[in-house]
Write an enzyme that holds these catalytic residues in place. Structure first.
Site, short mmCIF file in Angstrom:
data_model
loop_
_atom_site.label_atom_id
_atom_site.label_comp_id
_atom_site.label_asym_id
_atom_site.label_seq_id
_atom_site.Cartn_x
_atom_site.Cartn_y
_atom_site.Cartn_z
N ASP A 53 0.85 -1.19 0.00
CA ASP A 53 0.00 0.00 0.00
C ASP A 53 0.89 1.25 0.00
O ASP A 53 1.73 1.41 0.87
CB ASP A 53 -0.88 -0.03 1.26
CG ASP A 53 -1.94 1.05 1.27
OD1 ASP A 53 -2.96 0.86 1.95
OD2 ASP A 53 -1.75 2.10 0.63
N ASP A 78 -3.51 2.26 -5.57
CA ASP A 78 -2.26 2.26 -4.79
C ASP A 78 -2.06 1.03 -3.92
O ASP A 78 -1.17 1.01 -3.09
CB ASP A 78 -2.19 3.53 -3.92
CG ASP A 78 -2.86 3.38 -2.57
OD1 ASP A 78 -3.92 2.74 -2.51
OD2 ASP A 78 -2.30 3.88 -1.59
N GLU A 79 -2.87 0.01 -4.15
CA GLU A 79 -2.88 -1.08 -3.19
C GLU A 79 -3.11 -2.42 -3.87
O GLU A 79 -3.93 -2.51 -4.77
CB GLU A 79 -4.05 -0.78 -2.25
CG GLU A 79 -4.11 -1.49 -0.99
CD GLU A 79 -5.42 -1.13 -0.26
OE1 GLU A 79 -5.80 -1.91 0.60
OE2 GLU A 79 -6.05 -0.09 -0.55
P1 TTP Z 1 -5.30 4.98 1.00
O1 TTP Z 1 -4.27 3.92 0.72
O2 TTP Z 1 -6.41 4.63 1.91
O3 TTP Z 1 -4.59 6.24 1.66
P2 TTP Z 1 -3.18 6.89 1.35
O4 TTP Z 1 -2.37 6.08 0.39
O5 TTP Z 1 -3.39 8.31 0.92
O6 TTP Z 1 -2.50 6.93 2.77
P3 TTP Z 1 -1.91 5.72 3.61
O7 TTP Z 1 -2.10 4.47 2.80
O8 TTP Z 1 -0.46 6.06 3.81
O9 TTP Z 1 -2.65 5.71 4.90
O10 TTP Z 1 -5.91 5.50 -0.34
C1 TTP Z 1 -5.15 5.64 -1.53
C2 TTP Z 1 -5.58 6.86 -2.31
O11 TTP Z 1 -6.98 6.77 -2.62
C3 TTP Z 1 -5.40 8.15 -1.56
O12 TTP Z 1 -4.10 8.70 -1.72
C4 TTP Z 1 -6.47 9.02 -2.13
C5 TTP Z 1 -7.57 8.07 -2.53
N1 TTP Z 1 -8.67 8.12 -1.54
C6 TTP Z 1 -9.76 8.94 -1.79
O13 TTP Z 1 -9.82 9.61 -2.84
N2 TTP Z 1 -10.77 9.00 -0.86
C7 TTP Z 1 -10.75 8.28 0.31
O14 TTP Z 1 -11.67 8.37 1.13
C8 TTP Z 1 -9.61 7.43 0.56
C9 TTP Z 1 -9.52 6.63 1.83
C10 TTP Z 1 -8.61 7.38 -0.39
MG MG Z 2 -2.19 4.03 0.61
#
Ligand code: TTP
Ligand code: MG
Length: 371
Positions: A8, A104-105
């Site tokens: 992630d 991203d995951e």
């Molecule tokens: P996440 O992997 O949940 O968050 P992140 O990568 O920004 O942070 P981290 O993993 O370090 O905690 O989500 C990935 C991307 O998806 C995030 O950068 C933006 C998008 N996203 C949204 O647009 N709305 C949301 O509610 C969430 C949770 C994520």
């Molecule tokens: Mg993330």
């Protein structure tokens, strides 16, 4: 015993912005709606998280928490998609068993892998190093013997961290885990768990399967096994996502059409966000209304053009709304579901995956299992 890695990216959109705008580095950066709008935070840098800002928070609140934060409001999705493609390519150089969950995951099954490396930990380290080298971004990873534990593990040493949970460490790890950290436990489920006296994995383990199913439906079955470290779900490279739903129950019933339109706009914006994140568009839309007397009405239609932007989604909703009693009878819930989804390649062979909400929200509807 399988070897599963969950990767992630850290503060994904915000990190891309910091990478491309050196003046943003080391500073609180918020990506999402403008602070003077009803928009929400998509994500924010870890510097911004120190102020209590997080995803899905109203941008106006983020501004109050940190007025000097940099707000990136007109972000360019192509940059995020590009980075996403690069990391996918890296994943596929190790295994074809890649199950992307969003841009991203992803989960990877590296039990048998293309580089013939028996150590999943080493592979995870290599992947993180390669991601950093090729994208300039950091990723966190979790390594374990099933999807559930690997996913929790990837969150533990975020950002830029790696966590390995060996099979023999799992029971103790799961017992100590706060219930909100269990994959599939969102805010609502957490509250219900707390009201049943379940605060940790150890508390959850005390309940038998029957009781859990009684309270959580099918998900009870999943919880029963998850806390025992049992999760046989395979890493599925070809999952097909069927629909994408968002709904809101209001503190006060809505009667005024202006208020109703405002709320639909918020749902449509969330729909757009989901489409962007997952790189898809919809050819069917469904409107759900629950009236104050709990009667539920749903209306659905097909669309010849792809729906992936809030304005188009709203436009498609309006004839459906006319067929309901909205504006005449107070309503307590509005929901939209996007269906007939089509998108760019997600997994290697199939573009779509099945996830009804963002992974963190899953199981908010009892009986819905996480991917
Ligand atoms: P996440 O992997 O949940 O968050 P992140 O990568 O920004 O942070 P981290 O993993 O370090 O905690 O989500 C990935 C991307 O998806 C995030 O950068 C933006 C998008 N996203 C949204 O647009 N709305 C949301 O509610 C969430 C949770 C994520
Ligand atoms: Mg993330």
């Amino acid at each position: 015993m399988r070897k599963i890695i969950h990767v992630d990216m850290d503060a994904f959109y915000a990190s891309v912005e910091q990478r491309d705008n050196p003046e943003f580095r080391g500073k609180p950066v918020v990506v999402g709606g403008p602070p003077n709008s009803r928009g929400v935070v998509s994500t924010c840098s870890y510097e911004a998280r120190a102020y209590g800002i997080h995803s899905a928070m109203p941008s106006s609140r983020a501004y109050k928490l940190c007025p000097h934060a940099i707000f990136v409001c007109h972000h360019d999705f192509t940059k995020y998609k590009e980075a996403s493609q690069v990391i996918r390519k890296i994943f596929y150089s190790y295994t074809d068993l890649v199950e992307p969950l969003s841009l991203d995951e992803a989960y990877l099954d590296v039990t048998a892998n293309k580089v013939k490396n028996p150590s999943a930990t080493r592979i995870a380290e290599e992947i993180r190093r390669e991601i950093k080298k090729q994208t300039g971004l950091t990723a966190s990873a979790g390594v374990s013997y099933n999807k559930f534990i690997a996913k929790i593990a990837s969150d533990i040493n975020k950002p830029d961290g790696l966590t390995v949970i060996l099979p023999e460490e799992a029971p103790e790890f799961l017992e100590a885990l706060p219930i909100g950290k269990f994959f599939g436990v969102g805010k609502k489920t957490e509250k219900r768990m707390h009201s049943l006296g379940i605060k940790t994995g150890a508390d959850l383990k005390k309940l038998d399967m029957f009781t859990l199913i009684e309270h959580f439906g099918k998900a009870g079955h999943y919880f029963y096994h998850a806390v025992r470290g049992m999760d046989e779900r395979p890493v599925e490279p070809c999952r097909e996502r069927k629909s994408l739903g968002r709904e809101n129950t209001f503190a006060r019933d809505l009667l005024n059409m202006q208020d109703i339109m405002k709320e639909l706009k918020i749902l449509a914006e969330k729909g757009q966000e989901d489409c962007e994140r997952l790189n898809i568009q919809a050819y069917q839309i469904n409107l759900k209304i629950k009236y104050h007397d709990f009667r539920v009405s749903t209306r659905s239609r097909l669309s010849a053009t792809g729906l992936n932007r809030a304005d188009r989604i709203l436009e498609a909703l309006s004839p459906l709304l006319e067929k309901t009693e909205a504006g005449k009878i107070p309503l307590r819930l509005l929901g939209i579901t996007l269906g007939r989804l089509e998108g760019e390649t997600f997994g290697k062979m199939n573009p779509q995956l099945e996830l009804d909400f963002h992974p963190k929200d899953i199981l908010e509807e009892p009986g819905k299992l996480p991917p």
